[in-house]
Design a protein around this motif. Structure first.
Motif, PDB file in Angstrom:
ATOM      1  N   ASP A   3       0.838  -1.191   0.000  1.00  0.00           N
ATOM      2  CA  ASP A   3       0.000   0.000   0.000  1.00  0.00           C
ATOM      3  C   ASP A   3       0.876   1.246   0.000  1.00  0.00           C
ATOM      4  N   LYS A   4       0.463   2.237  -0.750  1.00  0.00           N
ATOM      5  CA  LYS A   4       1.180   3.498  -0.822  1.00  0.00           C
ATOM      6  C   LYS A   4       0.507   4.580   0.015  1.00  0.00           C
ATOM      7  N   THR A  52       4.576   5.752 -10.035  1.00  0.00           N
ATOM      8  CA  THR A  52       5.882   5.229  -9.675  1.00  0.00           C
ATOM      9  C   THR A  52       5.853   3.710  -9.645  1.00  0.00           C
ATOM     10  N   LEU A  55      -0.735   0.461  -8.071  1.00  0.00           N
ATOM     11  CA  LEU A  55      -1.367   0.570  -6.762  1.00  0.00           C
ATOM     12  C   LEU A  55      -1.897  -0.783  -6.315  1.00  0.00           C
ATOM     13  N   ASP A  59      -5.284   0.302  -2.176  1.00  0.00           N
ATOM     14  CA  ASP A  59      -5.099   1.682  -2.623  1.00  0.00           C
ATOM     15  C   ASP A  59      -6.081   2.050  -3.732  1.00  0.00           C
ATOM     16  N   PHE A  81      -0.461   9.552  -2.289  1.00  0.00           N
ATOM     17  CA  PHE A  81      -0.120   8.174  -2.638  1.00  0.00           C
ATOM     18  C   PHE A  81       1.277   8.067  -3.243  1.00  0.00           C
ATOM     19  N   GLY A  82       1.851   9.181  -3.679  1.00  0.00           N
ATOM     20  CA  GLY A  82       3.172   9.160  -4.303  1.00  0.00           C
ATOM     21  C   GLY A  82       3.162   8.595  -5.709  1.00  0.00           C
ATOM     22  N   VAL A  83       2.068   8.829  -6.436  1.00  0.00           N
ATOM     23  CA  VAL A  83       1.953   8.366  -7.815  1.00  0.00           C
ATOM     24  C   VAL A  83       1.445   9.522  -8.678  1.00  0.00           C
TER      25      VAL A  83
END
Length: 130
Positions: A3-4, A52, A55, A59, A81-83
């Motif tokens: 999970d992000k 990146t 998910l 997520d 989420f860093g995406v």
């Protein structure tokens, strides 16, 4: 694939679901995706990885629920989420029909959330660092 999303994003005040109901939804979604895998058309290029990394199922459901519940912009969740925004958009587009098939309706929140700070406040958290 882990999970992000920060764990606090799954807070009941944000998802509209108590922990047991959230766990049940994730379990039903995972089982549904196993029983109904996405259709891949041979020879059709789906594009490169727009985030990146991919998910997790958790997520994907979380991004969809938060987007629908709070009318969130993809950029807000993408940062948390860093995406990329495209990855969040794809998750929402792919997950929405599955949640519909499961009979899950996302209850709209009382306001339209426009920032990380608002999400954090609703969950009783400190605003995330920029």
């Amino acid at each position: 694939m882990g999970d992000k999303a920060p764990a606090w994003l799954a807070h009941p005040s944000l998802t509209g679901l108590e922990p047991a109901a959230w766990a049940d939804l994730l379990e039903r979604y995972t089982r549904y995706r196993t029983d109904h895998p996405p259709v891949v058309i041979p020879g059709r290029h789906r594009g490169g990885n727009t985030g990146t990394s991919l998910l997790s199922a958790s997520d994907q459901v979380l991004a969809t629920v938060l987007t629908k519940r709070w009318s969130l912009q993809q950029a807000t969740l993408a940062t948390l989420f860093g995406v990329s925004k495209a990855r969040i958009g794809r998750a929402v587009r792919e997950t929405t029909p599955d949640l519909d098939a499961l009979g899950h309706t996302v209850t709209a929140g009382a306001i339209k959330v426009t920032s990380h700070d608002q999400l954090a406040a609703i969950a009783g958290q400190r605003p995330p660092s920029p």
